[in-house]
Design a protein around this motif. Structure first.
Motif, mmCIF file in Angstrom:
data_model
loop_
_atom_site.group_PDB
_atom_site.id
_atom_site.type_symbol
_atom_site.label_atom_id
_atom_site.label_comp_id
_atom_site.label_asym_id
_atom_site.label_seq_id
_atom_site.Cartn_x
_atom_site.Cartn_y
_atom_site.Cartn_z
ATOM 1 N N PRO A 1 -0.445 -71.052 -93.906
ATOM 2 C CA PRO A 1 -0.688 -69.579 -93.584
ATOM 3 C C PRO A 1 -1.700 -69.473 -92.473
ATOM 4 O O PRO A 1 -1.537 -68.852 -91.487
ATOM 5 N N GLY A 2 -2.772 -70.415 -92.283
ATOM 6 C CA GLY A 2 -3.655 -70.291 -91.423
ATOM 7 C C GLY A 2 -3.223 -70.893 -89.979
ATOM 8 O O GLY A 2 -3.763 -70.765 -89.008
ATOM 9 N N LYS A 3 -1.948 -71.312 -90.301
ATOM 10 C CA LYS A 3 -1.498 -71.749 -88.698
ATOM 11 C C LYS A 3 -0.235 -70.866 -88.322
ATOM 12 O O LYS A 3 0.530 -71.046 -87.342
ATOM 13 N N ASN A 4 0.168 -69.795 -89.167
ATOM 14 C CA ASN A 4 1.208 -68.607 -88.819
ATOM 15 C C ASN A 4 0.579 -67.423 -88.154
ATOM 16 O O ASN A 4 -0.235 -66.973 -88.692
ATOM 17 N N GLU A 5 1.286 -67.343 -87.144
ATOM 18 C CA GLU A 5 0.919 -65.986 -86.488
ATOM 19 C C GLU A 5 0.738 -64.784 -87.242
ATOM 20 O O GLU A 5 -0.344 -64.091 -87.193
ATOM 21 N N THR A 6 1.595 -64.631 -88.280
ATOM 22 C CA THR A 6 1.536 -63.360 -89.212
ATOM 23 C C THR A 6 0.192 -63.363 -89.747
ATOM 24 O O THR A 6 -0.580 -62.074 -89.531
ATOM 25 N N PHE A 7 -0.359 -64.493 -90.300
ATOM 26 C CA PHE A 7 -1.508 -64.379 -91.146
ATOM 27 C C PHE A 7 -2.691 -64.411 -90.264
ATOM 28 O O PHE A 7 -3.783 -63.793 -90.510
ATOM 29 N N ILE A 8 -2.502 -65.098 -89.084
ATOM 30 C CA ILE A 8 -3.752 -65.105 -88.200
ATOM 31 C C ILE A 8 -3.933 -63.763 -87.736
ATOM 32 O O ILE A 8 -5.094 -63.576 -87.597
ATOM 33 N N MET A 9 -3.062 -63.074 -87.238
ATOM 34 C CA MET A 9 -3.243 -61.901 -86.634
ATOM 35 C C MET A 9 -3.916 -60.650 -87.715
ATOM 36 O O MET A 9 -4.714 -60.038 -87.671
ATOM 37 N N LEU A 10 -3.008 -60.893 -89.176
ATOM 38 C CA LEU A 10 -3.683 -60.155 -90.066
ATOM 39 C C LEU A 10 -4.853 -60.137 -90.552
ATOM 40 O O LEU A 10 -5.691 -59.260 -90.762
ATOM 41 N N ALA A 11 -5.578 -61.717 -90.523
ATOM 42 C CA ALA A 11 -6.779 -61.691 -90.941
ATOM 43 C C ALA A 11 -7.777 -61.195 -89.758
ATOM 44 O O ALA A 11 -8.712 -60.689 -89.959
ATOM 45 N N ASP A 12 -7.530 -61.383 -88.574
ATOM 46 C CA ASP A 12 -8.258 -60.993 -87.624
ATOM 47 C C ASP A 12 -8.372 -59.258 -87.880
ATOM 48 O O ASP A 12 -9.439 -58.577 -87.494
ATOM 49 N N ALA A 13 -7.221 -58.604 -87.835
ATOM 50 C CA ALA A 13 -7.210 -57.051 -88.157
ATOM 51 C C ALA A 13 -8.082 -56.686 -89.323
ATOM 52 O O ALA A 13 -8.780 -55.826 -89.104
ATOM 53 N N LEU A 14 -7.826 -57.611 -90.254
ATOM 54 C CA LEU A 14 -8.593 -57.389 -91.560
ATOM 55 C C LEU A 14 -9.985 -57.312 -91.451
ATOM 56 O O LEU A 14 -10.951 -56.488 -91.522
ATOM 57 N N GLU A 15 -10.501 -58.443 -90.584
ATOM 58 C CA GLU A 15 -11.949 -58.667 -90.245
ATOM 59 C C GLU A 15 -12.628 -57.548 -89.475
ATOM 60 O O GLU A 15 -13.607 -56.839 -89.564
ATOM 61 N N THR A 16 -11.842 -57.099 -88.480
ATOM 62 C CA THR A 16 -12.335 -56.019 -87.303
ATOM 63 C C THR A 16 -12.066 -54.465 -87.819
ATOM 64 O O THR A 16 -12.462 -53.582 -87.392
ATOM 65 N N GLY A 17 -10.956 -54.529 -88.647
ATOM 66 C CA GLY A 17 -10.545 -53.181 -89.176
ATOM 67 C C GLY A 17 -9.729 -52.656 -87.910
ATOM 68 O O GLY A 17 -9.444 -51.338 -87.767
ATOM 69 N N ASP A 18 -9.138 -53.123 -86.912
ATOM 70 C CA ASP A 18 -8.525 -52.897 -85.839
ATOM 71 C C ASP A 18 -6.934 -53.233 -85.957
ATOM 72 O O ASP A 18 -6.715 -54.225 -85.932
ATOM 73 N N LYS A 19 -6.131 -52.273 -86.298
ATOM 74 C CA LYS A 19 -4.800 -52.588 -86.527
ATOM 75 C C LYS A 19 -3.968 -52.863 -85.509
ATOM 76 O O LYS A 19 -3.030 -53.618 -85.324
ATOM 77 N N LYS A 20 -4.511 -52.545 -84.154
ATOM 78 C CA LYS A 20 -3.866 -52.716 -83.055
ATOM 79 C C LYS A 20 -3.806 -54.353 -82.586
ATOM 80 O O LYS A 20 -3.091 -54.775 -81.671
#
Length: 242
Positions: free
Chosen positions: A202-221
């Motif tokens: 998961p940590g190398k998968n685009e979906t979960f990398i972007m999802l983790a970043d979005a969750l941290e920042t609260g920025d869905k974009k």
């Protein structure tokens, strides 16, 4: 003196580390699980400033259970401050189906295929009409394993997309398993899922990398995946074939 930098309640790095750890412990969804014929899946992410949750539903037929016991929606739950280990937990399996008043839905001997005389099944207490017509399944891209029988996973796939929602968790199902008041952040009905059998994490998968970043920042974009989605059951032909 400069003010101390505010520490985030959780970080993308921590999220991905938890997902990768679960994958190493076989507690992250493997869509080509040899014991489970995949039918459909859904991902729901929740967050506020102090908590995050990722709930991945995997609906399918586990032939080790057989019959209604094998029809399951397994909720894999990840997050901070969990009361159970990340991923799989025995309390997070939903049983959804039962016999209709017509009688036993499946053959009595193996409980792996539809009884030819039964035309309905109960899903969450609601009667749903079943098809025994091979042409119905072929039209949906379902190639019958034994043309004389409708296997349970073939039946389930045939009920999509019309009855998909009845196999998914309700909001109440999920709210019972996450912190009170935690709001829905992102929901995915299809995404690019890591191929764990081929050592993609998961940590190398685009979906979960972007999802983790979005969750941290609260920025869905931030969540703008580019990879082809692959969660449809047809992409995981090894599922259930062990």
């Amino acid at each position: 003196m400069a003010p101390k930098k505010h520490k985030e309640a959780f970080t993308a790095k921590e999220i991905l580390e938890q997902l990768d750890s679960a994958a190493r412990q076989f507690s992250f969804p493997m869509l080509d699980n040899g014991y489970l014929y995949p039918v459909t899946a859904r991902l729901s992410a929740y967050r506020n400033e102090s908590h995050w949750r990722i709930v991945i539903e995997v609906i399918g037929f586990n032939y080790r259970g057989g019959g209604h016991n094998g029809i399951e929606n397994c909720l894999y739950i990840f997050g901070n401050d969990l009361k159970h280990k990340p991923g799989l937990d025995n309390a997070n399996f939903l049983s959804l189906t039962a016999d209709s008043p017509e009688g036993n839905t499946f053959d009595r001997e193996t409980e792996s295929y539809l009884d030819p005389s039964i035309n309905t099944i109960l899903v969450r207490g609601n009667a749903i009409t079943l098809s025994h017509d091979p042409a119905f399944y072929e039209a949906k891209g379902i190639h019958l394993e034994d043309p004389g029988k409708i296997m349970i996973w073939e039946m389930m796939r045939g009920l999509l997309p019309e009855h998909r929602n009845q196999f998914l968790a309700t909001e109440e199902d999920i709210k019972q398993r996450i912190p009170a008041g935690l709001p829905l952040f992102i929901r995915l009905d299809d995404w690019n899922h890591p191929d764990l059998a081929n050592e993609e994490k998961p940590g190398k998968n685009e979906t979960f990398i972007m999802l983790a970043d979005a969750l941290e920042t609260g920025d869905k974009k931030i969540f703008k995946p580019t990879q082809t989605t692959n969660t449809h059951w047809s992409n995981w032909p090894e599922g259930g074939t062990l």
